[in-house]
Design an enzyme around this catalytic site. Structure first.
Site, PDB file in Angstrom:
ATOM      1  N   ASP A  72       0.676  -1.080  -0.196  1.00  0.00           N
ATOM      2  CA  ASP A  72      -0.018   0.102  -0.079  1.00  0.00           C
ATOM      3  C   ASP A  72       0.999   1.248  -0.098  1.00  0.00           C
ATOM      4  OD1 ASP A  72      -2.548  -0.666  -0.271  1.00  0.00           O
ATOM      5  OD2 ASP A  72      -2.685  -1.356   1.721  1.00  0.00           O
ATOM      6  N   CYS A 381      16.531  -6.731 -11.303  1.00  0.00           N
ATOM      7  CA  CYS A 381      16.909  -7.361 -10.216  1.00  0.00           C
ATOM      8  C   CYS A 381      17.254  -8.687 -10.404  1.00  0.00           C
ATOM      9  CB  CYS A 381      16.357  -7.188  -8.972  1.00  0.00           C
ATOM     10  SG  CYS A 381      17.220  -7.385  -7.285  1.00  0.00           S
ATOM     11  N   HIS A 507      15.638  -1.447  -8.462  1.00  0.00           N
ATOM     12  CA  HIS A 507      14.140  -1.696  -8.786  1.00  0.00           C
ATOM     13  C   HIS A 507      13.489  -0.182  -9.258  1.00  0.00           C
ATOM     14  CE1 HIS A 507      13.413  -5.696  -7.038  1.00  0.00           C
ATOM     15  NE2 HIS A 507      14.371  -5.246  -6.432  1.00  0.00           N
ATOM     16  N   GLU A 509      10.903   0.296 -10.676  1.00  0.00           N
ATOM     17  CA  GLU A 509       9.255   0.220 -10.521  1.00  0.00           C
ATOM     18  C   GLU A 509       8.868   1.100  -9.278  1.00  0.00           C
ATOM     19  OE1 GLU A 509      11.354  -2.189 -10.071  1.00  0.00           O
ATOM     20  OE2 GLU A 509      10.512  -3.754  -8.624  1.00  0.00           O
TER      21      GLU A 509
HETATM   22  N1  GLN Z   1      17.753 -12.959  -5.518  1.00  0.00           N
HETATM   23  C1  GLN Z   1      18.534 -11.843  -5.851  1.00  0.00           C
HETATM   24  C2  GLN Z   1      19.438 -11.287  -4.740  1.00  0.00           C
HETATM   25  O1  GLN Z   1      19.015 -11.365  -3.727  1.00  0.00           O
HETATM   26  C3  GLN Z   1      17.741 -10.923  -6.759  1.00  0.00           C
HETATM   27  C4  GLN Z   1      16.816 -10.027  -5.682  1.00  0.00           C
HETATM   28  C5  GLN Z   1      15.733  -9.271  -6.324  1.00  0.00           C
HETATM   29  O2  GLN Z   1      15.294  -9.611  -7.342  1.00  0.00           O
HETATM   30  N2  GLN Z   1      15.097  -8.457  -5.640  1.00  0.00           N
HETATM   31  O3  GLN Z   1      20.438 -10.677  -5.239  1.00  0.00           O
END
Ligand code: GLN
Length: 531
Positions: A72, A381, A507, A509
């Site tokens: 949220d 990621c 990220h 997003e």
């Molecule tokens: N599992 C991967 C890492 O820990 C990618 C993590 C993710 O996609 N947020 O680096």
């Protein structure tokens, strides 16, 4: 002015869209020139949702200051453009942890530590904290769960006390559901009456009631709710199903939800703001008819697991005058034999974030298909890490290229554990989290996209590109074009010879909002729609 507090509670059922109502109230007050924040109090025992499986709880949203939070908070940021922080999401687990830490320190001076007053006092302290620290005009607090749950009782007791202490500086907005009984052809207000009665029995009188419904409610029905629930008639508004969540603030404003709140707090109502940029966004969204098809390659077959990515794509679509149709492709079932069939009709592919072994070979297969067939591809990621592994295996010939997350003993550990993560044994809140700087290389695609050299993006990972392999990759055409200026960590890879092949360790997003869509998503969608 004194900070005002708006509490948003829910009744009858969960998933009615309390978060969207809280975000809409924030948006509407902000449009009136008020400085606001929105926070969420969740009744579960986990200290934060970071350790929760997305199947349980949907996406884990990460704040710029590095807290793993409820999704949220993503709505709050996307609707209002505010930046939330660690204070904006508090769980029962965190409250108890704080109280128990204080008890161990001896802060309670030999007293018996109890739910009332110690837990409720700690909840009140946490509810007031943002207002005290940053002097917001309004602090909107959404309480997770539904009235009547055992878990939410201490939160509601804290709200009861705060309402009493703060007087007109606090209001409660209660969201309920009005079901339609098809056989009888009738909308029913009884569940709402019961839910309000439940709230009243705890000592909270709601000031405003929002009725979630799938059918238009007539004036008589709203009046009935007002009468039975001790609420003024203009403080009952309906929240009818909308084509998208972004319509909700406008619908709430039309019915005077923000005006009702201001009146209840004894504040002048003034003119209704025009919401110009927001309406322009909606208008553009309605006009866009041409479709762009984006495949979401991931392992969680559930909308909420990739909430922020879906919203970012859809916002980027609107700003390109396109309708984004996202098609989920479960990476567990992608094989070299069926990949063409699964991905060939798509204009672009997002390879999603994630953790663990399940579904990763499918992501690698998808990355290869997209790279070799020049399909615009955005790896986020874990998605970026899979792009790197695929390139290592296919182009560099490292057949055992992998991440040490999946294969701890591989010689070609092209994705390796970060130095600072090596000795971590506690899983909660220990990843590399939150905003970090990144420097973009001159002449790279990402530099053009962002239009600047220095950016800051949010992270959530333990593994990283292994820089020992950087030269080999760059010689073969996968460039490391985003680097953390302090640690030297690789944050972005791209293949310049490809139409659009970009992987980000961060990220993006999390920071795309309705009025400020993210440049990477904008450019990805623009390119995907070209053919
Ligand atoms: N599992 C991967 C890492 O820990 C990618 C993590 C993710 O996609 N947020 O680096």
């Amino acid at each position: 002015m004194d900070t005002k507090y708006i509490f948003v509670t829910g009744g009858v059922a969960s998933s009615l869209g309390k978060g969207i109502i809280a975000a809409s109230i924030g948006k509407l007050l902000q449009a009136r020139g008020f400085n606001i924040t929105i926070q969420k109090f969740d009744p579960y025992i986990n200290v934060d949702p970071g350790t929760l499986n997305p199947y349980e709880h949907g996406e884990c949203y990460v704040t710029d200051d590095g807290r793993e939070t409820d999704l949220d908070l993503g709505h709050y940021e996307r609707f209002t453009g505010i930046r939330t922080s660690a204070n904006n999401n508090v769980t029962t687990g965190r409250i108890y942890q704080n109280v128990i830490d204080k008890e161990r320190r001896g802060d309670y001076l030999g007293k018996t530590v109890q739910v009332v007053p110690h837990i409720t006092d700690e909840i009140k302290r946490a509810m007031l904290l943002n207002g005290k620290m940053y002097h917001y005009d309004f602090v909107i607090t959404e309480v997770g769960g539904t009235v009547g749950d055992i878990e939410s009782l201490p939160f509601l007791e804290a709200i009861r006390q705060l309402k009493w202490e703060l007087g007109t500086n606090a209001v409660c907005v209660h969201l309920t559901y009005v079901p339609y009984l098809a056989a009888a052809g009738e909308l029913k207000t009884k569940p709402t009456q019961h839910s309000v009665k439940e709230l009243q029995s705890i000592g909270i009188q709601p000031d405003v009631i929002v009725l979630r419904t799938e059918h238009e409610l007539n004036a008589g029905l709203k009046k009935k709710v007002a009468n039975f629930c001790n609420v003024e008639p203009d403080c009952v508004v309906q929240s009818l199903d909308q084509p998208t969540i972004y319509e909700v603030p406008v619908r709430m404003q039309e019915q005077g939800l923000d005006a009702a709140i201001l009146r209840k707090m004894g504040l002048p109502v003034g003119e209704t703001p025009g919401l110009g940029p927001w309406r322009n966004f909606l208008e553009r969204r309605h006009k866009a008819t041409r479709e762009v098809r984006i495949g979401l390659v991931g392992k969680y077959d559930l909308q909420d697991a990739y909430k922020s990515i879906l919203e970012s794509l859809s916002q980027a679509g609107t700003y390109n005058d396109l309708k984004v149709r996202t098609l989920f492709v479960n990476s567990e079932y992608i094989t070299p034999e069926n990949v063409t069939e699964k991905l060939s009709g798509l204009d672009g592919v997002v390879i999603c974030p994630g953790f663990g072994q399940r579904g990763i070979e499918g992501k690698i297969t998808a990355a290869r298909y997209c790279r070799e067939n020049d399909v615009p591809t955005f790896g986020i990621c874990l998605g970026m890490q899979m792009m790197v592994i695929e390139f290592g295996r296919t182009v560099l010939g490292f057949s055992d290229a992998n991440s040490v997350e999946m294969n701890p003993t591989t010689k070609h550990n092209v994705i390796d554990i970060m130095e600072e993560q090596k000795n971590i044994t506690n899983m909660g809140g220990t990843m590399r989290l939150g905003g970090y700087a990144c420097t973009l290389s001159e002449g790279s695609r990402v530099r053009t996209i962002y239009g600047k050299e220095e950016i800051r993006e949010r992270h959530r990972h333990r593994y990283e590109f292994n820089s020992d392999f950087r030269t080999r990759y760059e010689e073969a055409g996968m460039m490391c074009t985003g680097i953390n200026p302090d640690s030297g960590l690789v944050e972005i890879v791209e293949v310049p010879s490809h139409r659009w092949y970009v992987g980000t360790q961060f990220h993006p997003e999390y920071s795309s909002t309705v009025l400020h869509p993210h440049p990477l998503f904008l450019d990805f969608i623009r390119e995907a729609a070209k053919k």
